[in-house]
Design an enzyme around this catalytic site. Structure first.
Site, PDB file in Angstrom:
ATOM      1  N   GLY A   1      42.131  60.549 -60.827  1.00 47.21           N
ATOM      2  CA  GLY A   1      41.904  62.178 -60.627  1.00 47.21           C
ATOM      3  C   GLY A   1      41.373  62.290 -62.000  1.00 47.21           C
ATOM      4  CB  SER A   2      38.331  60.163 -63.511  1.00 50.32           C
ATOM      5  OG  SER A   2      37.162  59.864 -62.343  1.00 50.32           O
ATOM      6  CG  ASN A   3      35.408  63.142 -60.544  1.00 47.49           C
ATOM      7  OD1 ASN A   3      34.159  63.275 -60.814  1.00 47.49           O
ATOM      8  ND2 ASN A   3      35.002  62.045 -59.837  1.00 47.49           N
TER       9      ASN A   3
ATOM     10  CG  MET B   1      41.196  58.902 -51.902  1.00 47.69           C
ATOM     11  SD  MET B   1      39.133  59.363 -51.717  1.00 47.69           S
ATOM     12  CE  MET B   1      38.083  57.855 -51.182  1.00 47.69           C
ATOM     13  NE  ARG B   2      46.926  62.234 -46.817  1.00 48.85           N
ATOM     14  CZ  ARG B   2      47.991  60.420 -46.329  1.00 48.85           C
ATOM     15  NH1 ARG B   2      47.251  61.309 -44.826  1.00 48.85           N
ATOM     16  NH2 ARG B   2      48.235  59.942 -46.781  1.00 48.85           N
TER      17      ARG B   2
ATOM     18  CG  LEU C   1      41.346  68.537 -45.908  1.00 47.91           C
ATOM     19  CD1 LEU C   1      41.356  68.903 -46.844  1.00 47.91           C
ATOM     20  CD2 LEU C   1      43.292  68.571 -46.400  1.00 47.91           C
TER      21      LEU C   1
ATOM     22  CG  HIS D   1      30.483  61.193 -50.381  1.00 47.15           C
ATOM     23  ND1 HIS D   1      31.881  60.771 -49.933  1.00 47.15           N
ATOM     24  CD2 HIS D   1      29.817  60.239 -49.875  1.00 47.15           C
ATOM     25  CE1 HIS D   1      31.745  58.859 -49.432  1.00 47.15           C
ATOM     26  NE2 HIS D   1      30.265  59.268 -49.383  1.00 47.15           N
TER      27      HIS D   1
ATOM     28  CG  ASP E   1      31.907  66.536 -38.449  1.00 49.16           C
ATOM     29  OD1 ASP E   1      32.851  66.550 -37.775  1.00 49.16           O
ATOM     30  OD2 ASP E   1      31.081  67.526 -37.961  1.00 49.16           O
TER      31      ASP E   1
ATOM     32  CG  ASP F   1      32.958  62.021 -47.276  1.00 56.74           C
ATOM     33  OD1 ASP F   1      33.239  62.501 -47.903  1.00 56.74           O
ATOM     34  OD2 ASP F   1      32.635  60.745 -46.836  1.00 56.74           O
TER      35      ASP F   1
HETATM   36  C1  GAR Z   1      35.067  59.701 -57.080  1.00 55.21           C
HETATM   37  O1  GAR Z   1      34.276  58.555 -57.162  1.00 55.21           O
HETATM   38  C2  GAR Z   1      35.188  60.402 -55.782  1.00 55.21           C
HETATM   39  O2  GAR Z   1      33.759  60.612 -55.423  1.00 55.21           O
HETATM   40  C3  GAR Z   1      35.220  59.787 -54.604  1.00 55.21           C
HETATM   41  O3  GAR Z   1      36.826  58.957 -54.865  1.00 55.21           O
HETATM   42  C4  GAR Z   1      36.359  58.709 -56.296  1.00 55.21           C
HETATM   43  C5  GAR Z   1      37.860  59.410 -57.174  1.00 55.21           C
HETATM   44  O4  GAR Z   1      37.544  59.233 -58.268  1.00 55.21           O
HETATM   45  N1  GAR Z   1      35.822  60.574 -53.734  1.00 55.21           N
HETATM   46  C6  GAR Z   1      34.897  60.212 -52.477  1.00 55.21           C
HETATM   47  O5  GAR Z   1      34.681  58.735 -51.412  1.00 55.21           O
HETATM   48  C7  GAR Z   1      36.010  60.838 -50.984  1.00 55.21           C
HETATM   49  N2  GAR Z   1      34.767  60.359 -49.751  1.00 55.21           N
HETATM   50  P1  GAR Z   1      38.829  59.655 -59.342  1.00 55.21           P
HETATM   51  O6  GAR Z   1      40.412  59.982 -58.606  1.00 55.21           O
HETATM   52  O7  GAR Z   1      38.450  59.206 -60.696  1.00 55.21           O
HETATM   53  O8  GAR Z   1      38.161  61.446 -59.320  1.00 55.21           O
END
Ligand code: GAR
Length: 210
Positions: A12-14, A90-91, A93, A109, A143, A145
């Site tokens: 969840g850092s983003n 990471m699912r 939709l 992404h 689709d 990403d």
């Molecule tokens: C991030 O690097 C995001 O870009 C990636 O997962 C990580 C989640 O980190 N997303 C994908 O790969 C989606 N296809 P976070 O939970 O710390 O934000």
């Protein structure tokens, strides 16, 4: 202020970078809830600590992917979300869910799309020998990403880079880029029309100033 729901699956850092940006007075969006498909997602603790409502909607509690997404959709509507931001969700939709949120759902992404869709983008960038890598925020289509690009940030790939070093370099840019991209969408300066990204309201006519 636009009402934004954030979907996560893990760290969840983003999501945290969006929450921190939205704490600024002049930010055009507020984070109204954080939904995770994983009950142990670390990001849930941060969201709660910031007083943001959190929900866990587990796939295993539903018979089908459609039913799972329908439950998430019902929560988004209950929170009156205007925009959905996927942040490490990471699912994949379902098309029905995606079409409900067409033009109002965005994702980040960790690659310069359309390169390296899917998992392990940093490993694959190193293996491919590219010298530039980065991250992309895009509108979500059915689709994975895929979908019209809103903003990108690039980083160099250094010789002898490790996956950990490269992913940390990209992540720093993700945390900078996602709030910028969400701002553009919340302000209506970047929209999805007919499957493409359309920009307006920029003095120079483009989104390149970000
Ligand atoms: C991030 O690097 C995001 O870009 C990636 O997962 C990580 C989640 O980190 N997303 C994908 O790969 C989606 N296809 P976070 O939970 O710390 O934000």
């Amino acid at each position: 202020r636009k009402r934004v729901a954030v979907l996560i699956s893990g760290r969840g850092s983003n999501m945290a970078s969006l929450v921190n940006a939205a704490a600024e007075q002049d930010y055009p969006a507020e984070i109204v809830c954080v939904i995770s498909d994983q009950s142990d997602a670390a990001g849930l603790h941060f969201a709660s600590s910031q007083g943001i409502p959190t929900l866990v909607v587990s796939r295993r509690d539903f018979d089908s992917k459609d039913a799972h997404d329908a439950a998430i959709d019902a929560h988004l509507k209950a929170f009156k979300a205007d925009i959905v931001a996927l942040a490490g969700y990471m699912r994949l939709l379902t098309p029905g869910f995606v079409s409900q949120w067409q033009g109002r759902m965005i994702n980040i992404h960790p690659s310069l799309l359309p390169l390296f869709k899917g998992l392990n983008s940093h490993r694959r960038a190193i293996d491919a020998g590219v010298r530039v890598h980065g991250c992309t925020v895009h509108f979500v289509t059915a689709d994975m990403d895929d979908g019209p690009i809103i903003a990108q940030a690039a980083v160099p790939v250094l010789s002898n880079d490790t996956e950990a070093a490269l992913s940390a370099r990209v992540l720093k840019q993700e945390h900078r880029l996602y709030p910028i991209a969400l701002r553009l969408v919340a302000e209506g300066k970047v929209r999805m029309e007919h499957g493409r990204t359309v920009c307006s309201g920029f003095e120079d006519g483009g989104a390149d100033s970000s």
